[in-house]
Design an enzyme around this catalytic site. Structure first.
Site, PDB file in Angstrom:
ATOM      1  NE  ARG A  64      -9.611 -23.052 -38.242  1.00  0.00           N
ATOM      2  CZ  ARG A  64     -10.508 -22.435 -37.616  1.00  0.00           C
ATOM      3  NH1 ARG A  64     -10.022 -22.613 -36.362  1.00  0.00           N
ATOM      4  NH2 ARG A  64     -11.532 -21.990 -37.651  1.00  0.00           N
ATOM      5  CD  GLU A  72     -12.023 -18.917 -44.262  1.00  0.00           C
ATOM      6  OE1 GLU A  72     -10.702 -19.015 -44.575  1.00  0.00           O
ATOM      7  OE2 GLU A  72     -12.731 -19.473 -43.335  1.00  0.00           O
ATOM      8  NE  ARG A 114      -7.260 -26.988 -41.222  1.00  0.00           N
ATOM      9  CZ  ARG A 114      -8.222 -26.015 -41.476  1.00  0.00           C
ATOM     10  NH1 ARG A 114      -7.823 -24.836 -41.984  1.00  0.00           N
ATOM     11  NH2 ARG A 114      -9.503 -26.176 -41.170  1.00  0.00           N
TER      12      ARG A 114
END
Length: 171
Positions: A64, A72, A114
């Protein structure tokens, strides 16, 4: 010449030239690190782009991008947001199949497991996080303690907004 004055001169020069692609040397001048953050970094190849601010590396590591956020397009339970597909396509254009260098900040991982990183395209040093913000594909998103480039992202987002680039025009 002080580091602060040198930074101001570099920023002014880049802005006067219209920004161009943000390269590793520009980033180094801004953060004073001469090549990356104190947390070091690694190199890897991008296996696929998830969306505008997330990639998967060969071997499955999910990364990320730090300091920015794109609309999104794949979040469960969330409709595809304005400019999400464009941001995803631009991220793909920048890094899909490319070798990248990851630089870390204070936290190495987010709550979803992440990897959090500043991503640089290895072949030419383009600072991908900053390039997405500069071109209007992303907004600045600072989540302390990961703040190494917060000032840069804030300035780039303000310029993109003022110039009506990308999502700032479309949304």
């Amino acid at each position: 010449m002080s580091r602060r004055l040198a930074t101001v001169i570099v920023i002014a020069a880049v802005l006067a030239l219209g920004g161009g692609s943000l390269r590793q040397t520009f980033s180094d001048a801004l953060d004073g690190s001469g090549g990356g953050s104190p947390r070091g970094g690694t190199s890897a190849t991008v296996a696929r782009v998830v969306d505008g601010d997330t990639i998967v590396l060969r071997g499955g590591e999910r990364v990320r991008y730090i300091g920015m956020d794109t609309p999104e397009s794949v979040k469960p339970g969330t409709p595809v947001q304005c400019y999400a597909k464009a941001a995803s396509h631009e991220n793909e254009r920048l890094v899909d199949g490319e070798r990248v260098r990851l630089r870390y900040d204070a936290e190495r991982e987010d709550r979803y497991g992440r990897t959090l990183a500043y991503v640089y395209r290895a072949r030419d040093g383009v600072f991908v996080n900053a390039e997405l913000v500069r071109r209007g594909y992303a907004r600045q998103l600072t989540i302390p303690p990961n703040v190494a480039h917060a000032g840069l992202f804030r300035r780039l987002a303000a310029q993109a907004r003022e110039r009506g680039r990308g999502l700032w025009r479309a949304c």
